[in-house]
Each structure stands twice: as C-alpha cells, then as structure tokens.
Scaffold this motif. Sequence first.
Motif, PDB file in Angstrom:
ATOM      1  N   VAL A  14       0.920  -1.085  -0.081  1.00 49.15           N
ATOM      2  CA  VAL A  14      -0.082   0.033  -0.057  1.00 49.15           C
ATOM      3  C   VAL A  14       0.746   1.172   0.082  1.00 49.15           C
ATOM      4  N   ALA A  15       2.086   1.111   0.619  1.00 50.14           N
ATOM      5  CA  ALA A  15       2.807   2.489   0.776  1.00 50.14           C
ATOM      6  C   ALA A  15       3.574   2.677  -0.397  1.00 50.14           C
TER       7      ALA A  15
ATOM      8  N   GLU B 167       1.036  11.350   6.794  1.00 52.38           N
ATOM      9  CA  GLU B 167       1.003  12.385   6.035  1.00 52.38           C
ATOM     10  C   GLU B 167       0.424  13.699   6.827  1.00 52.38           C
TER      11      GLU B 167
ATOM     12  N   ALA C  21      -3.488   0.015   6.867  1.00 55.12           N
ATOM     13  CA  ALA C  21      -2.600   0.678   6.040  1.00 55.12           C
ATOM     14  C   ALA C  21      -2.848   2.133   5.675  1.00 55.12           C
TER      15      ALA C  21
ATOM     16  N   ILE D 280      -0.989   5.178   6.815  1.00 53.13           N
ATOM     17  CA  ILE D 280      -0.473   6.242   5.875  1.00 53.13           C
ATOM     18  C   ILE D 280      -1.020   7.792   5.900  1.00 53.13           C
TER      19      ILE D 280
ATOM     20  N   LYS E  69       2.754   3.747  -3.019  1.00 52.84           N
ATOM     21  CA  LYS E  69       2.263   4.814  -3.664  1.00 52.84           C
ATOM     22  C   LYS E  69       2.758   6.222  -2.860  1.00 52.84           C
ATOM     23  N   VAL E  70       3.250   6.125  -1.580  1.00 55.61           N
ATOM     24  CA  VAL E  70       3.543   7.149  -0.970  1.00 55.61           C
ATOM     25  C   VAL E  70       4.783   7.789  -1.372  1.00 55.61           C
TER      26      VAL E  70
ATOM     27  N   LEU F  91       6.552   2.826   6.735  1.00 57.24           N
ATOM     28  CA  LEU F  91       5.610   2.597   5.735  1.00 57.24           C
ATOM     29  C   LEU F  91       6.136   1.747   4.964  1.00 57.24           C
TER      30      LEU F  91
END
Lengths: 459, 495
Positions: free
Chosen positions: A83-84, B296, B288, B292, A86-87, A355
């Motif tokens: 999932v991370a 952020e 998740a 995130i 994209k971060v 992450l």
Amino acid sequence: MCDQTFMAATFGPCDSCSKASPLMNIYIKSEAINYCSFCVEMMACQGLQKGETLATLKKESENLKKKLEEERGKLNDIELHQVAEKVEAVAALSLKTRRVLKGHGNKVLCVDWCKDKRRLVSSSQDGKVIVWDAFTLNKEHGVTLPCTWVMACAYAPSGCAVACGGLDNKCSVVPLSLDRNENLAAKKKSVAMHTNYVSGCSFTNSDMQLLTSSGDGTCALWDVESGQLLQSFHGHTADVLSLDLAPSETGNTFVSGGCDMKANVWDMRSGQNIQSFESHESDINCVKYYPSGDAFASASDDATCRFYDLRADREVAVYQKDSIIFGASSVDFSLSGRLLFTGYNDYTINVWDVLKGTRVSILLGHENRISRVRVSPDGTALCSASWDNSLRIEGTGPRGNPTHPAPQLHPPAHSGRSQSVPRADRIYSPSNKFLVFPWVFSQWEWLGKSSKGSALEPS
Amino acid sequence: MMPVLSIPTLRSGLPDCRSSDLNVPVHRQLWLFIEDIVTRIQDETEGVPIRTVKSFMTKIPSVVTGADIVQWLMKNLTVEDSAEAMHIGSLIAAQGYFFPISDHVLCLRDDGTLYRFQAPYFWPSNCWEPENTDYAIYLCKRTMQNKTRLELADYEAENLARLQRAFARKWEFIYMQAEAQVKIDRKKDKIERKILDSQERAFWDVHRPVPGCVNTTEMDIRKCRRMKNPHRVKKSVYGVVEEGTQSQSPIHTSLHHCRKGTKEDVEKEILFLNTQLDRHCLKMSKVAESLITYAEQYMEYDPFVTTPEPSNPWTSDDPTLWDLEMSKEPSQQRVKKWGFSLEEALKDPVGQELFLKFLESEFSSENLRFWLAVQGLKSVPQQDVAQRVQDIWAEFLAEGAPSSINLDSHSYEITSQNLKDPGRYSYEDAQDHIYKLMKSDSYPRFLRSSVYQDLLMARKKPETEQGRRTSLEKFTRSMGKSLTGKRLTGLMQSS
C-alpha cells in the motif's frame, strides 16, 4: 467416575499440580492422563466437571488458537509496504551529532526526556543518575544509588522529580530541588518494590503514579505518595524488559515486552491483558507506541524490529536486513510516526521508513552497544545512550547537496593505534555518502582504565 | 556457478531458538548468525581465497586480506557501503571469529592487512570464561618461547607483572604448567605452530582485550540473571584443575522461574483466546491507509522530515522555537493541528482554553469542565481520590448541582452504582459519554466558529515584524515544496 481404572504408577510431573510425584495413569473417556494420587483424590471429591481435564482444555486452547489464526488471516488482504508504494519516499536524512554528554563513569543504561524538551535524566551501571540540561551540557543534579546497574529512569511530567531503579529491585522517586547543594539521595523515596530487578519505569500522566516493569515477570502501578500498589499485571512468563504508556491522555493502556518473546497490551484500570503478540524469535528488549496510539513497535535480540497494529491485531511489518545480525535494543518513532529509530548491539542506530519497511539511514558514532534511543518530546532531536559511557544528541542538519559529497574533511591526528580502530565518528546515509564528519575524538584512554581494571581482578 | 544463498533463507533454516528451554546462552542467536557467515566465508568455492603469502625469507600460511573479506561481506550481506561492511566485519572480528595476524586490536581494515580465521575450538559459542590462572600460564609461556613474534606487548607485560603479584603463592605451579605447554608445542610442525600461536593470541585478545578496546564478552546483566547458566561454567583453556571450585558470582545464582501450564493457566488462556476471537478487527488495507494518512497529516510537524521554523534549536543553538511553542500566541501550524481531532485541541493548553471559551459562549462549558475534572481525578494521590470523587459528584451530577451535566440514564445508573465504592475510574462511563457528545456536537461547531476560523486565517497572513528573513522564507515556500526551495532554506539556516 465409572470408567476410571488405576494402572501401574510411574514417576514424573503431575498433569494437574505439576509436582513431580508418583503418577497414576487414569483413563477418562478413553483418554489417558497422569495425575498424582492427591489430585486423583481431589478430582474424585469434586467430581469430573463434564470431563474438563487438562488435556481436553489444552486441546480446546489449541483449536481456538488455530481458529484465531484463520480469522486474522482472512483480514490480511494486502501488505503494508504494498500500500505504501504510492507514498512519496522520505528525503535523505542528514543527521548530525549536536551534543555529546560525557560524565558517566560506566555504561549508560537508560535515558528519558523532560517535557521541557531540553532536559534529560540518565542512569548508569555505576549507580549514578544524572540530570542534564542537554542544550547547555550542564549537569544539574546527580544522585548516587546504593546499587549498580540502574536500568530504568524516568522524568516526571511536571519536571520536578525523577524516578530510577535497577538491581535494588526498587524504584525510587527523587524530587529535584533548585538548591544544588542539597543532598538529593537523602530525599529519595522508594515507591515500588519488586522481587527482581526493575527493568523499566514510567510516570503515568501525573507525578502521582508510577508504572514499573520487572525481572520478576510482572508490571505494577504504584501510588507515589504512599507507595501503595494500585494494580499489578500478571501474564508474562519470564522477565519483563520494557514498557511504554499509550500516548493518548484518555487511553488507559500500556504495552510491555519481555524475555518470553511476547508483547502484551494491558488495561491499567482492570489489570487485564487485552492483547498479546508473539512473533519475535528472541527476547523483546524494547516496546514503543506509535504516536497515534493505534500501533506499536518492538526491538528484539533476534536482530529484527517489528511493527504491530492493535486494530488489525497482528504484526504488520518487520524491519530487518541481511547485514544486521546483532540484536536490537531500543526503538522510538519520530513525531509523525514515519521514521523509526532503532539502536542495536552493533553500536549503530538505523533509521527505518515505517511505511515502506526500508532502511533510510544508518548512524555510526557510538563505540559500544546502544542501550536506549529516545526522540525528544517535540521531535527535534534524538538522544542515544550507550555502553561507551556517553549520550549523544542527533538533530537534523542543513540538507546536503548529493552532488557535492563531504563538505570538508578534518581527519584528526591519529595515533598509531586508534587508526586501526574502525573510525566511528561519522554519520552518513547510504544515498548521500559521508555528509558530515564530526570528528569528536574518542576517549580511549579512560575507557581503557575501566576495562583493564575489571578484567584483571585476581579471582 | 552455484547461486549464493541469501541470509533470509538460511535464517529460517537455522535451529529453532524458540525452544521452551530458556537456558540457552545469551548470545546464541547472534552466534548462529555469525557462525553461519564465518562458515560460508571459508567455503572453498563461494568463500574468500585462503592463501599462503610469501614474504621475505618466510611464508605466512592460510591468510586472507582485509579487502577480500570486506568485498565478500558487501556482496553476500547486500551492503552498499564499504564503511558499513568494515564495521560489521570489525564486530565479527571483535567477537573473535577472525583476526589480524599482526595486531592485538581486533578490527577489519579494507586493505592488504592479513587476517586468519579462528579455530572453532576458540569460538565464543563454546562459552569460554577463562580464568586468570590460564591467562598467567599463557603469558608465562610466551616469555619462555623467545621468539620476536611472541614478544609481549607493553600492556601484556604489565598484566603479567600484576598476575605474578596476585598469584605469588602458586606461581611455581603456573610456571610448571607453562613449561609443560612449551614442551608439547615444540613437538608440533612449524607451520601448524605458527597458526596455533596466532589463534591462541587472538583468543586472549578477545577475553583480555587491549586497553581501550571494547570487551565483547561483557554481558547484559538482565540476560545473565534469568538463567542458571549451565553453559557458562568456568573451564580451563589448558585443562588446569583449580583446587577448591570457585564460588560463582551472585549474578549466576538467580533462578529463572518458568511456570508450567496448570489447569488455571490453560483456562485463563482459553478465556483470553475467546475474547480475542470476539474482537472486531480491521482489514489490513484499511489499517495501512490509516497509518499512511496519519503519517502524511503529521509530516509537517515532524522536525526529522520537515525543517521546523524558525529553526531547530539543536542545529542553530537558538531556542526561539521552544519559546514560540510555549507562547500564548499559537502559530498557524499549531492552530491547524487543533482541527485534526478533539484530542489534539485539548492537548494544547491554548487550544483547550479557546475551546472552553467557545463552550462558555454556547453555555455548555460544564461538559468540558467535567471531562477535565475526571481527567484530573486520575492523577491525584490515592488518599485524595474518595474526596475528589465526591466533589465531582456534587459539582456536576448531584441533584441541583451548580453545573449539572446531561448524562443518559444508562451512564447515570452505572456512575451512581460506582459511587458506592469510589475510585479513580468511577466516572469512566460518564466521561466517555461526555467526550463523545463534545466530539460529535460542540467540536465540529467550534471548528466552524468564527473564533477558530479567525485565528486560523489571521495566522496565515505574513507577519511583517520578523523582517526580511521571514519574507524570504515565505517566498521560497510559495515556490512550492520543491527541492530548490528546501535547499535555499537550508542554506539560509546554515549561514
């Protein structure tokens, strides 16, 4: 009771009371169990509760475990690092040693920040506890405890007292006065009493309560004023090495980790173990809550750090690397929870992207094992305590330009011997190599004295 | 060519360390890792080349260069940086698995320095805790051998003198032992002796390190105490039997109590497992996402990720940032944070005050005051708890209380029940109820209110009093969070 038959006695631990004694093999519904004669009598008196023997209970517990694993497995639809992806990646960290605190005469074992963001309390193997103004490098107070290995220390939220404990099996609270000449040790008050060493302590959100973890396998909550035990927490089957209080003011929970390789989450009000996590392969040396309070990280002797989420009730990330083979001793998060700082027994501090699960940076600087890493309350600095008798404070530096490595190099005039020692006084990140070289020259000589002395005492 | 096995697969193949028997050596896991590496590095095909180096008049048998080891570590442990590989190598050397042939300091250098591997007999996993008698015999032996390569270093000579004083009465015995050792050694092959001599020296370099080097045999006392430690009994390297066995140090006596599963324990476990099964858990994807989002949201407040303004006090030696954080005039960044959650607003004293003022204007401040009073109750000394519980009741819940709060009948029922045995947590339900009420009702209105919005907007306007520097910063910020911008700010702060 009708289907019991008594067989030849053997010797061994009884299934019920676990004492070693002559056993009777009895069959209940054609299932063999070994009870000592006393327990057989007891059972006969009480009557068999619908065949609830230890063996069937164990089987039931095994089944439940399997079922639980299945249930949790269903929820595992994707991995955190997937999932991370994209971060955005975190920018290369340039950390630089801002302060080096020297003054302890032996291994520094624990450190805690004051809420004022600049004061520190640290404890050492030689029984000393020092309160520092880390910003000015002043030593403001010093307390000598009557025991060695002070493994735990904590600053009170008000900043007016410190707690410390270790091999004395006690945790004492020392009020800090403005008068420097006053003998602090005389004002010391022992609050907590354990039957083995105190491995960790923390004030709850007030100066009035103290939470301790101990080598006797328990954690306990104490009333500071009276020394009264308010709540004890039983559940670990071996030494508890670390605890951390939930960051939220309303969350009445804390997490503990220990030598039974388990991390347990407790309710402070009821003393109940709410959640338990078991995936480490060796002792858990440190646990630390994620800043939101929904997750926590742990450091273990198995050379990994793990990240557990309380809402998913499972491990969500493992931080490990082929080149990391020494145990991890301590963890802490940056303010946003994006970075995880971990201290290792290989003298390094690694910084992980929480992450993505990748290592962002590595800090070399200490000359012995790292015992504790703590991020300051406002997240501006990282303090690390080490067995090399010193504490270091790392802060972010001006961002370096990756195309121009090493701004300026000032190698010290090395003596012949120290040149062959790995040059540890530098900090770099893998992506932009060798940004800074703070050549803080090492204290080989006096380190040497202590090690020589201990090694050569005639036995 | 055979594919090189990576460590993770090997790690999983290692013997299980989770055995119920906790009486394993403290560093067992570490030694397993290291010994696996050391075995692979000596592998004939995949390892480093072990050679005999010819130097003037003599041959140096079975050695490798430091550079070779560093290269191997980089390749096989996926290390990008040679400095890191050197660090790992030095630590493995300090544990005594390989050593420089002509230096007492056990560390790895990335050059032509020659290294030799230690014999498994001397590996630390054999749990050596050698006696000073053994050390005395060893040093004594070195003085007898009369060879330049075996000459004592200064610190060793000092140690020998000290030991001679300490063991004055049995020095004759030690001397005889050493003589016997030398006799045995003389019968050995020359090359073999050379290797053995160096390995023996390296062993003592681990257990009696050069002053100034870290003693890697020191252990964490927490880990020593928990086991009876049958593995770490003192044994003699040279097979010397001590008269009168030594009493072990107190750290070895403490017992580790591992509870056996009794019926009660298993019943407790079943209860625990059942509550776990009943627990509602989130899906990994949702967890998740939430992690995130949190990271952020708070990124701009994290000084390790975003450079704080005006500057990080530790970097600039200027504590202005802390003064600003303490001030009653919150920055726009701080005000923005109150909008994240009610908890954030209440955490900041200024935010709390503002929220209270807002509630006062709405005539519902008793909710927050009740919540704060209960919060305060949790942090009073035990002896004051009962009194405080009564005070709160009289203030907020009793008939005709001055600032009566509205509880639903259920919470009220529970709370009045709790009052029979007053405690720190008597008001938990009521507090929870009130918190939810504030969160769903007054808090959103607070965020929309002009009090909050004005503060949020006002702080966004550039302040003039801070002068040129600030305006330059605003300028760079307006350029977007580009790298150039960040670099500019960095440059400004460093100047």
